[in-house]
Design a protein around this motif. Structure first.
Motif, mmCIF file in Angstrom:
data_model
loop_
_atom_site.group_PDB
_atom_site.id
_atom_site.type_symbol
_atom_site.label_atom_id
_atom_site.label_comp_id
_atom_site.label_asym_id
_atom_site.label_seq_id
_atom_site.Cartn_x
_atom_site.Cartn_y
_atom_site.Cartn_z
ATOM 1 N N HIS A 175 -18.543 13.466 -26.688
ATOM 2 C CA HIS A 175 -19.682 13.364 -25.789
ATOM 3 C C HIS A 175 -19.178 13.603 -24.373
ATOM 4 N N ALA A 176 -19.938 14.377 -23.611
ATOM 5 C CA ALA A 176 -19.579 14.676 -22.229
ATOM 6 C C ALA A 176 -20.778 14.399 -21.331
ATOM 7 N N PHE A 177 -20.499 14.068 -20.088
ATOM 8 C CA PHE A 177 -21.567 13.850 -19.111
ATOM 9 C C PHE A 177 -21.021 14.204 -17.738
ATOM 10 N N GLY A 178 -21.918 14.538 -16.832
ATOM 11 C CA GLY A 178 -21.434 14.859 -15.506
ATOM 12 C C GLY A 178 -22.529 15.237 -14.537
ATOM 13 N N THR A 179 -22.098 15.493 -13.312
ATOM 14 C CA THR A 179 -22.995 15.921 -12.254
ATOM 15 C C THR A 179 -22.346 17.062 -11.487
ATOM 16 N N LEU A 180 -23.195 17.901 -10.935
ATOM 17 C CA LEU A 180 -22.757 18.959 -10.029
ATOM 18 C C LEU A 180 -23.640 18.868 -8.795
ATOM 19 N N VAL A 181 -23.023 18.780 -7.634
ATOM 20 C CA VAL A 181 -23.769 18.798 -6.380
ATOM 21 C C VAL A 181 -23.555 20.184 -5.774
ATOM 22 N N VAL A 182 -24.665 20.852 -5.476
ATOM 23 C CA VAL A 182 -24.610 22.239 -5.005
ATOM 24 C C VAL A 182 -25.018 22.294 -3.536
ATOM 25 N N ARG A 183 -24.217 22.989 -2.755
ATOM 26 C CA ARG A 183 -24.533 23.235 -1.341
ATOM 27 C C ARG A 183 -24.247 24.696 -1.044
ATOM 28 N N ASP A 184 -25.192 25.348 -0.403
ATOM 29 C CA ASP A 184 -25.053 26.762 -0.037
ATOM 30 C C ASP A 184 -24.696 27.632 -1.241
ATOM 31 N N GLY A 185 -25.276 27.305 -2.403
ATOM 32 C CA GLY A 185 -25.063 28.108 -3.601
ATOM 33 C C GLY A 185 -23.720 27.925 -4.271
ATOM 34 N N GLU A 223 -23.295 21.663 -27.656
ATOM 35 C CA GLU A 223 -24.734 21.433 -27.502
ATOM 36 C C GLU A 223 -25.017 20.790 -26.151
ATOM 37 N N LEU A 224 -25.923 21.366 -25.395
ATOM 38 C CA LEU A 224 -26.411 20.756 -24.169
ATOM 39 C C LEU A 224 -27.543 19.823 -24.565
ATOM 40 N N GLN A 225 -27.358 18.517 -24.401
ATOM 41 C CA GLN A 225 -28.329 17.532 -24.870
ATOM 42 C C GLN A 225 -29.353 17.153 -23.810
ATOM 43 N N GLU A 226 -28.956 17.172 -22.554
ATOM 44 C CA GLU A 226 -29.874 16.805 -21.482
ATOM 45 C C GLU A 226 -29.451 17.539 -20.211
ATOM 46 N N TYR A 227 -30.442 18.029 -19.469
ATOM 47 C CA TYR A 227 -30.205 18.770 -18.233
ATOM 48 C C TYR A 227 -31.302 18.381 -17.252
ATOM 49 N N ILE A 228 -30.907 17.814 -16.124
ATOM 50 C CA ILE A 228 -31.858 17.419 -15.087
ATOM 51 C C ILE A 228 -31.405 18.079 -13.793
ATOM 52 N N GLU A 229 -32.342 18.741 -13.119
ATOM 53 C CA GLU A 229 -32.011 19.422 -11.872
ATOM 54 C C GLU A 229 -32.923 18.926 -10.762
ATOM 55 N N THR A 230 -32.318 18.549 -9.623
ATOM 56 C CA THR A 230 -33.075 18.184 -8.431
ATOM 57 C C THR A 230 -32.792 19.242 -7.370
ATOM 58 N N ASP A 231 -33.156 18.986 -6.144
ATOM 59 C CA ASP A 231 -32.946 19.975 -5.081
ATOM 60 C C ASP A 231 -31.489 20.425 -4.969
ATOM 61 N N ASP A 232 -30.558 19.483 -5.070
ATOM 62 C CA ASP A 232 -29.153 19.842 -4.877
ATOM 63 C C ASP A 232 -28.206 19.273 -5.927
ATOM 64 N N THR A 233 -28.746 18.673 -6.995
ATOM 65 C CA THR A 233 -27.891 18.025 -7.988
ATOM 66 C C THR A 233 -28.316 18.390 -9.401
ATOM 67 N N ILE A 234 -27.330 18.630 -10.243
ATOM 68 C CA ILE A 234 -27.547 18.879 -11.669
ATOM 69 C C ILE A 234 -26.845 17.746 -12.420
#
Length: 77
Positions: free
Chosen positions: A56-66, A31-42
């Motif tokens: 329980h899991a949590f994390g971040t993804l920083v995206v650059r150039d796709g 289950e995806l409980q929370e999802y927040i997206e900004t310009d370059d971070t999920i």
């Protein structure tokens, strides 16, 4: 569970070798409980099955150039 990797993996075999420990617990999303997206971070919170047990899991993804440039993840209550 703690997995730490700093560096670059090039090619599918190098990626497999890097994440072998994590992949052996057969992670699956429940289950995806929370999802927040900004310009370059999920940012996310989720329930994952690890070896068939919910965690329980949590994390971040920083995206650059796709592409994922940096990723953090953790498990636990």
């Amino acid at each position: 569970m703690l997995l730490r990797f700093e560096g670059v993996s090039v090619g599918i075999e190098a990626v497999r070798e890097t994440f072998t420990g994590y992949l052996t617990v057969k992670p699956t999303l429940v289950e995806l409980q929370e999802y927040i997206e900004t310009d370059d971070t999920i940012i996310y919170r989720a329930i994952m099955n690890l070896n068939g047990e919910p965690e329980h899991a949590f994390g971040t993804l920083v995206v650059r150039d796709g592409r994922i440039w940096r990723q953090t993840a953790g498990f636990g209550s």
